[in-house]
Design an enzyme around this catalytic site. Structure first.
Site, PDB file in Angstrom:
ATOM      1  N   GLN A 171      35.976  80.973 -21.568  1.00  0.00           N
ATOM      2  CA  GLN A 171      36.349  79.779 -22.337  1.00  0.00           C
ATOM      3  C   GLN A 171      37.063  80.108 -23.633  1.00  0.00           C
ATOM      4  O   GLN A 171      37.398  79.217 -24.408  1.00  0.00           O
ATOM      5  CB  GLN A 171      35.128  78.894 -22.583  1.00  0.00           C
ATOM      6  CG  GLN A 171      34.146  79.426 -23.609  1.00  0.00           C
ATOM      7  CD  GLN A 171      32.905  78.546 -23.685  1.00  0.00           C
ATOM      8  OE1 GLN A 171      32.110  78.503 -22.743  1.00  0.00           O
ATOM      9  NE2 GLN A 171      32.738  77.818 -24.782  1.00  0.00           N
ATOM     10  N   HIS A 222      21.615  74.090 -32.980  1.00  0.00           N
ATOM     11  CA  HIS A 222      21.070  74.474 -31.670  1.00  0.00           C
ATOM     12  C   HIS A 222      19.585  74.129 -31.588  1.00  0.00           C
ATOM     13  O   HIS A 222      19.105  73.631 -30.571  1.00  0.00           O
ATOM     14  CB  HIS A 222      21.213  75.986 -31.446  1.00  0.00           C
ATOM     15  CG  HIS A 222      22.615  76.496 -31.393  1.00  0.00           C
ATOM     16  ND1 HIS A 222      23.132  77.344 -32.348  1.00  0.00           N
ATOM     17  CD2 HIS A 222      23.620  76.297 -30.491  1.00  0.00           C
ATOM     18  CE1 HIS A 222      24.384  77.647 -32.035  1.00  0.00           C
ATOM     19  NE2 HIS A 222      24.709  77.029 -30.921  1.00  0.00           N
ATOM     20  N   ASP A 254      30.580  68.920 -30.028  1.00  0.00           N
ATOM     21  CA  ASP A 254      31.639  69.242 -29.068  1.00  0.00           C
ATOM     22  C   ASP A 254      31.819  68.023 -28.159  1.00  0.00           C
ATOM     23  O   ASP A 254      31.466  68.047 -26.982  1.00  0.00           O
ATOM     24  CB  ASP A 254      31.265  70.495 -28.293  1.00  0.00           C
ATOM     25  CG  ASP A 254      31.096  71.686 -29.214  1.00  0.00           C
ATOM     26  OD1 ASP A 254      32.108  72.247 -29.646  1.00  0.00           O
ATOM     27  OD2 ASP A 254      29.945  72.028 -29.549  1.00  0.00           O
ATOM     28  N   GLY A 309      24.598  81.536 -28.382  1.00  0.00           N
ATOM     29  CA  GLY A 309      23.829  82.351 -29.335  1.00  0.00           C
ATOM     30  C   GLY A 309      24.290  82.178 -30.768  1.00  0.00           C
ATOM     31  O   GLY A 309      24.976  81.204 -31.100  1.00  0.00           O
TER      32      GLY A 309
HETATM   33  P1  AMP Z   1      27.590  76.798 -28.703  1.00  0.00           P
HETATM   34  O1  AMP Z   1      26.589  77.891 -28.894  1.00  0.00           O
HETATM   35  O2  AMP Z   1      28.558  76.664 -29.824  1.00  0.00           O
HETATM   36  O3  AMP Z   1      28.232  76.818 -27.335  1.00  0.00           O
HETATM   37  O4  AMP Z   1      26.760  75.449 -28.746  1.00  0.00           O
HETATM   38  C1  AMP Z   1      25.693  75.214 -27.859  1.00  0.00           C
HETATM   39  C2  AMP Z   1      25.313  73.755 -27.925  1.00  0.00           C
HETATM   40  O5  AMP Z   1      24.910  73.426 -29.252  1.00  0.00           O
HETATM   41  C3  AMP Z   1      26.482  72.831 -27.578  1.00  0.00           C
HETATM   42  O6  AMP Z   1      26.014  71.769 -26.765  1.00  0.00           O
HETATM   43  C4  AMP Z   1      26.938  72.354 -28.928  1.00  0.00           C
HETATM   44  O7  AMP Z   1      27.569  71.094 -28.902  1.00  0.00           O
HETATM   45  C5  AMP Z   1      25.627  72.289 -29.695  1.00  0.00           C
HETATM   46  N1  AMP Z   1      25.862  72.341 -31.135  1.00  0.00           N
HETATM   47  C6  AMP Z   1      26.668  73.204 -31.801  1.00  0.00           C
HETATM   48  N2  AMP Z   1      26.698  72.914 -33.117  1.00  0.00           N
HETATM   49  C7  AMP Z   1      25.883  71.838 -33.283  1.00  0.00           C
HETATM   50  C8  AMP Z   1      25.500  71.044 -34.419  1.00  0.00           C
HETATM   51  N3  AMP Z   1      25.965  71.303 -35.633  1.00  0.00           N
HETATM   52  N4  AMP Z   1      24.653  70.014 -34.215  1.00  0.00           N
HETATM   53  C9  AMP Z   1      24.174  69.727 -32.975  1.00  0.00           C
HETATM   54  N5  AMP Z   1      24.503  70.442 -31.864  1.00  0.00           N
HETATM   55  C10 AMP Z   1      25.345  71.475 -32.015  1.00  0.00           C
END
Ligand code: AMP
Length: 280
Positions: A61, A37, A152, A31
């Site tokens: 995590q 995202h 990531d 979120g």
């Molecule tokens: P998170 O909400 O941080 O767990 O991220 C959810 C997904 O979005 C994960 O697969 C992240 O690698 C991806 N994500 C987060 N930041 C970025 C970004 N700046 N560009 C592309 N994908 C992202």
């Protein structure tokens, strides 16, 4: 757009029989959605499959309870963004839906050497927590296609390993990192940066690019040392900056002739940022 908060509701909604025989394209998130995202969501929509985006802040995590406590939460804004994009389903479960048996992990995933290096070294237990929530989510969503961000990078490799351990093979799509105009990788945690830290934060990417431009011409120990020095001078307290093998993330001593990945993590102010670039 259907917002689903229970596992039983999710199983029914994501059943291919309920979707003209189609499994879905799945974008798992925690979120506080941003354009990064949304770029994954758009890629998922391009598959033509129904898109499921999950929003679940996974306590398993977070190795740092303070990081978990202050993690940004904005469900209504997230739902509005996803609705505007044309997402079919949001899965927004509560804690007991995902972890009905409580906090104790039911199993240990043999993730191999990837688990305890780089992010794994500085965030003990992090990847077990990631594997645990993804095992659960994948079992509920059963997607044809799974989309995750290169932002990531180590997490992408861990999830590929998890898919092989679970003997499931959704198509894995790794999506490029979206950045602010000044180079800072978009991240939900950026919202927590104070103005001075926000001004310094782009130095992380800038330094990775500096290092990338030298992989063919400078010894790697020197690149590491000078890049870390630049970042510490910019106010970062660095955990690591590494030049590593693209597949197993083992540190490299010299340019291997093939593409490699440069990864870095450190704190600016009280916020920990990570980033990476591919070189070669
Ligand atoms: P998170 O909400 O941080 O767990 O991220 C959810 C997904 O979005 C994960 O697969 C992240 O690698 C991806 N994500 C987060 N930041 C970025 C970004 N700046 N560009 C592309 N994908 C992202």
């Amino acid at each position: 757009m259907l917002i689903i908060s229970t596992v039983s509701g999710a199983r029914k909604a994501f059943d291919p029989a309920a979707n003209g025989g189609q499994s879905c394209a799945f974008v798992p998130t925690m979120g506080a959605l941003h354009r990064g995202h949304i770029s994954l969501v758009r890629k998922a929509l391009e598959t033509g499959l129904p898109v499921v985006c999950s929003i679940f802040i996974n306590p398993a995590q977070f190795n740092d309870p303070e990081d978990f406590r202050r993690y940004p939460v904005s469900p209504d804004q997230d739902f509005a963004l996803l609705e505007r994009e044309g997402v079919a389903f949001v899965f927004h479960p509560g804690m007991t839906e995902i972890y009905p048996d409580g906090a104790e992990p039911p199993r240990i995933y043999p993730l191999g050497p990837l688990e305890n290096i780089l992010e794994g070294k500085y965030r003990p237990g992090h990847f077990q927590g990631v594997a645990r929530v993804m095992d659960r989510l994948l079992d509920i969503v059963r997607p044809a296609c799974l989309l995750m961000g290169q932002k990531d990078y180590q997490q992408c490799l861990v999830i590929r390993k998890l898919l092989s351990l679970l003997k499931i093979s959704p198509e894995f799509i790794q999506c490029p990192t979206l950045r602010e105009p000044d180079g800072l990788a978009l991240s939900s945690r950026n919202l927590l940066l104070d103005p001075e830290s926000r001004a310094r934060a782009p130095r992380l990417y800038e330094t990775l690019c500096w290092a990338r431009s030298r992989v063919r011409s400078m010894p790697f120990d020197q690149i590491r040392r000078r890049a870390l020095h630049r970042l510490e001078k910019a106010g970062f307290r660095m955990d690591y900056l590494e030049l590593a093998d693209l597949e197993n993330l083992q540190p490299l001593a010299r340019y291997p002739g093939d593409p490699l990945v440069l990864l870095a993590a450190g704190k600016i102010g009280s916020i920990r940022l990570i980033d990476n670039v591919i070189a070669g």
